[in-house]
Design a protein around this motif. Structure first.
Motif, short mmCIF file in Angstrom:
data_model
loop_
_atom_site.label_atom_id
_atom_site.label_comp_id
_atom_site.label_asym_id
_atom_site.label_seq_id
_atom_site.Cartn_x
_atom_site.Cartn_y
_atom_site.Cartn_z
N UNK A 208 0.84 -1.20 0.00
CA UNK A 208 0.00 0.00 0.00
C UNK A 208 0.87 1.25 0.00
N UNK A 209 0.86 1.96 -1.12
CA UNK A 209 1.66 3.17 -1.28
C UNK A 209 0.83 4.39 -0.89
N UNK A 210 1.38 5.23 -0.02
CA UNK A 210 0.69 6.43 0.44
C UNK A 210 1.40 7.67 -0.09
N UNK A 211 0.80 8.36 -1.07
CA UNK A 211 1.44 9.56 -1.61
C UNK A 211 1.67 10.61 -0.52
N UNK A 212 2.73 11.37 -0.68
CA UNK A 212 3.05 12.42 0.29
C UNK A 212 2.04 13.56 0.14
N UNK A 213 1.52 14.03 1.27
CA UNK A 213 0.55 15.12 1.26
C UNK A 213 1.21 16.42 1.72
N UNK A 214 0.58 17.53 1.35
CA UNK A 214 1.08 18.83 1.80
C UNK A 214 1.05 18.93 3.32
N UNK A 215 0.05 18.29 3.93
CA UNK A 215 -0.06 18.33 5.39
C UNK A 215 1.14 17.67 6.05
N UNK A 216 1.61 16.56 5.48
CA UNK A 216 2.77 15.87 6.02
C UNK A 216 4.03 16.73 5.90
N UNK A 217 4.17 17.37 4.75
CA UNK A 217 5.34 18.23 4.54
C UNK A 217 5.29 19.41 5.50
N UNK A 218 4.12 20.02 5.65
CA UNK A 218 3.98 21.17 6.56
C UNK A 218 4.29 20.77 7.99
N UNK A 219 3.83 19.59 8.39
CA UNK A 219 4.07 19.13 9.75
C UNK A 219 5.57 18.92 10.00
N UNK A 220 6.28 18.36 9.00
CA UNK A 220 7.72 18.14 9.15
C UNK A 220 8.45 19.49 9.22
N UNK A 221 8.02 20.45 8.41
CA UNK A 221 8.64 21.78 8.45
C UNK A 221 8.39 22.46 9.79
N UNK A 222 7.18 22.26 10.33
CA UNK A 222 6.88 22.85 11.64
C UNK A 222 7.77 22.26 12.73
N UNK A 223 8.06 20.96 12.62
CA UNK A 223 8.97 20.34 13.58
C UNK A 223 10.34 21.00 13.54
N UNK A 224 10.82 21.28 12.33
CA UNK A 224 12.12 21.92 12.19
C UNK A 224 12.07 23.37 12.69
N UNK A 225 10.94 24.02 12.48
CA UNK A 225 10.81 25.41 12.97
C UNK A 225 10.87 25.44 14.49
N UNK A 226 10.24 24.45 15.12
CA UNK A 226 10.23 24.42 16.59
C UNK A 226 11.62 24.15 17.16
N UNK A 227 12.45 23.44 16.39
CA UNK A 227 13.79 23.15 16.87
C UNK A 227 14.64 24.41 16.98
N UNK A 228 14.36 25.39 16.11
CA UNK A 228 15.15 26.63 16.13
C UNK A 228 14.32 27.81 16.65
N UNK A 229 13.20 27.51 17.31
CA UNK A 229 12.34 28.57 17.84
C UNK A 229 13.03 29.30 18.99
N UNK A 230 12.70 30.57 19.14
CA UNK A 230 13.24 31.37 20.24
C UNK A 230 12.20 31.44 21.36
N UNK A 231 12.70 31.51 22.59
CA UNK A 231 11.82 31.64 23.74
C UNK A 231 11.71 33.12 24.11
N UNK A 232 10.49 33.65 24.06
CA UNK A 232 10.24 35.07 24.30
C UNK A 232 9.49 35.24 25.61
N UNK A 233 9.97 36.11 26.48
CA UNK A 233 9.29 36.36 27.75
C UNK A 233 8.06 37.22 27.52
N UNK A 234 6.97 36.84 28.17
CA UNK A 234 5.70 37.56 28.03
C UNK A 234 5.45 38.36 29.31
N UNK A 235 5.25 39.67 29.17
CA UNK A 235 5.04 40.53 30.35
C UNK A 235 3.76 41.36 30.27
N UNK A 236 3.10 41.35 29.11
CA UNK A 236 1.97 42.26 28.90
C UNK A 236 0.61 41.57 28.88
N UNK A 237 0.54 40.32 29.30
CA UNK A 237 -0.76 39.63 29.32
C UNK A 237 -0.73 38.47 30.30
#
Length: 498
Positions: free
Chosen positions: A129-158
């Motif tokens: 059973x071959x499962x074609x790659x979906x845009x959702x899968x690609x976006x999810x993998x890119x989001x994982x990479x984005x989180x790896x290099x995400x910056x932590x920002x202090x929140x003081x106004x809410x």
């Protein structure tokens, strides 16, 4: 010592031993010398009483059991080796005749490796059973990479929101009494992660930095700590700081930072390629499992009960080890499930039987095909273990004992058998159209359009008794594209307060 082997029903054999009187007498004397120090006789220091005196006090058979234990191991090993039987259980020993001055006859019944009658295992039909790659899968993998290099920002106004990282102190109590493990300072908790017990994180939403609050929660009924299971608790918390992740923009700069590509388009294409390669490998593994399952189903074998019990022992031991890795004992896990050890074994018995049968069938295919694993085959197999551990194959082999080397040699032979079956298989590739599946699901969820004509109203009337519903359509088959070719080739942990 003479012996004879008799085949019984159910993969069981009976070995009958006849020990000459002289050999048994020698074993009795050895037994006396071995255990005399454990026998008390009035007027003698321990170990100094004559054998004849001990036998007159405790009976002539006093040393017989120990004498048999001396005779049996060598006799049993010789019989097993010379007759070529392969025991899979402990022998059940029974004495038929034993008398002073006469030959001794005793038996050992043992289960042996069963005979496997192979069915078809070449040319079997399986589906990949071959499962074609979906845009959702690609976006999810890119989001994982984005989180790896995400910056932590202090929140003081809410105030604290879902998804924020909270730095907090907490102190838990039940009926006003603090409990072990319920107090911590400057801990970090992602709100909405479900890391703590239900209700804890939700009640923190809206807190301001520096605010203190009491949270009323209830521990789950099935909790790893019996003292807390099902009880109401109060956690006094103080929020020290709020931080949130700031993800980088999904652009060419991001692509060049996390990959060897200069543009996002190139990086995205590479991600899609890797996802496709992984999906194809998984699809092939699943197809190979189909192949094994069919070969096992086609084979006949009467599995001795001790083999299943031994496999269950291994499974329970492995499960206990996994529980320890998650901070549970096997006893606590069983209590959470409301099961006894016997019930747990019964639950996994069918799986154990199938596992044993699968191992027996694959071993028989290795024998039937005359497959042997050479050093290259073993090295190829070990490479898959060595690389993730940061070792070379040679480094890994140096740490092995003889038993481990034989184990991997056997594994390599089984792998070659699987490759042989796969090369001979008739593999059908079936491409699953996910977009069509999703569209069909959406169509099914939509309400049917109501018709208002007289004909429609007539059709809305209930059918007469016994009248068939002629317009009921059969279920739609899954739409796929098929290409036939010959193949070329852990229980979820209950959330807790930490």
């Amino acid at each position: 010592m003479e012996y004879s082997v008799e085949k019984l029903s159910g993969n069981k054999v009976k070995i009958t031993f006849t020990a000459p009187a002289a050999d048994f007498e020698e074993a009795v004397q050895k037994a006396y010398l071995k255990v005399r120090g454990q026998i008390s006789v009035p007027g003698f220091r321990k170990g100094k009483a004559p054998r004849r005196l001990i036998e007159s006090m405790y009976g002539s058979a006093v040393f017989y059991d120990d004498a048999l234990e001396i005779l049996f191991p060598d006799a049993y090993t010789k019989a097993v080796t010379e007759s070529g039987i392969n025991p899979v259980s402990r022998p059940e020993v029974d004495v038929e005749t034993i008398e002073k001055g006469k030959d001794v006859v005793f038996t050992a019944e043992v289960f042996v490796m069963p005979e496997v009658k192979l069915g078809d295992y070449k040319g079997l039909e399986v589906t990949k059973h071959m499962h074609p790659v979906t845009d959702e899968q690609i976006d999810a993998r890119l989001d994982q990479e984005r989180k790896k290099v995400a910056r932590s920002i202090e929140v003081t106004d809410r105030a604290l929101e879902n998804g924020d990282n909270a730095e907090l102190d907490y102190s838990g109590s039940v009926d006003g009494v603090k409990f072990e493990g319920g107090t911590a300072e400057h801990q970090h908790l992602v709100i909405g992660s479900g890391s703590f017990i239900p209700g804890f994180e939700e009640q923190m939403i809206g807190m301001q930095v520096g605010e203190e609050r009491d949270l009323n929660v209830q521990f789950p009924e099935k909790y790893h700590s019996e003292d807390l299971a099902g009880k109401n608790a109060v956690f006094h918390v103080k929020l020290h700081a709020i931080t949130k992740e700031e993800l980088p923009e999904l652009d060419d700069d991001f692509a060049s930072e996390v990959s060897d590509f200069d543009t996002l388009a190139e990086y995205r294409a590479d991600v899609a390629k890797k996802i496709e390669e992984t999906a194809s490998a998984h699809a092939e593994e699943a197809a190979k499992q189909q192949l094994v399952d069919k070969a096992v189903a086609n084979a006949e074998v009467d599995i001795p009960a001790p083999m299943v019990e031994n496999k269950l022992d291994d499974m329970m031991q492995e499960m206990g080890w996994r529980m320890q890795q998650q901070g549970f004992s096997m006893e606590q896990y069983l209590q959470m499930l409301g099961q006894t050890p016997a019930q747990m074994r019964d639950m996994y018995r069918s799986e154990a039987e199938l596992t044993v049968k699968t191992e027996l069938v694959l071993d028989e295919i290795v024998k039937a095909e005359g497959i042997e694993a050479g050093d290259e085959d073993v090295d190829k197999l070990l490479a898959g273990y060595a690389e993730p551990m940061g070792q070379t194959v040679e480094q890994m082999k140096k740490s092995f004992n003889e038993g481990q080397i034989e184990y991997f040699k056997h594994r390599a032979a089984v792998t070659k058998a699987l490759d042989l079956m796969w090369d001979a298989a008739k593999v059908t590739e079936e491409v699953v159209d996910h977009s069509k599946e999703e569209k069909d699901e959406e169509e099914e969820k939509k309400p049917a359009k109501k018709r208002t004509t007289k004909k429609a109203k007539a059709e809305e009337a209930p059918a007469a008794e016994g009248e068939a519903d002629a317009e009921e359509a059969p279920a739609k088959p899954k739409r796929t594209r098929k290409t036939t070719k010959k193949a070329e080739e852990a229980p979820a942990e209950e959330p807790k307060a930490e």
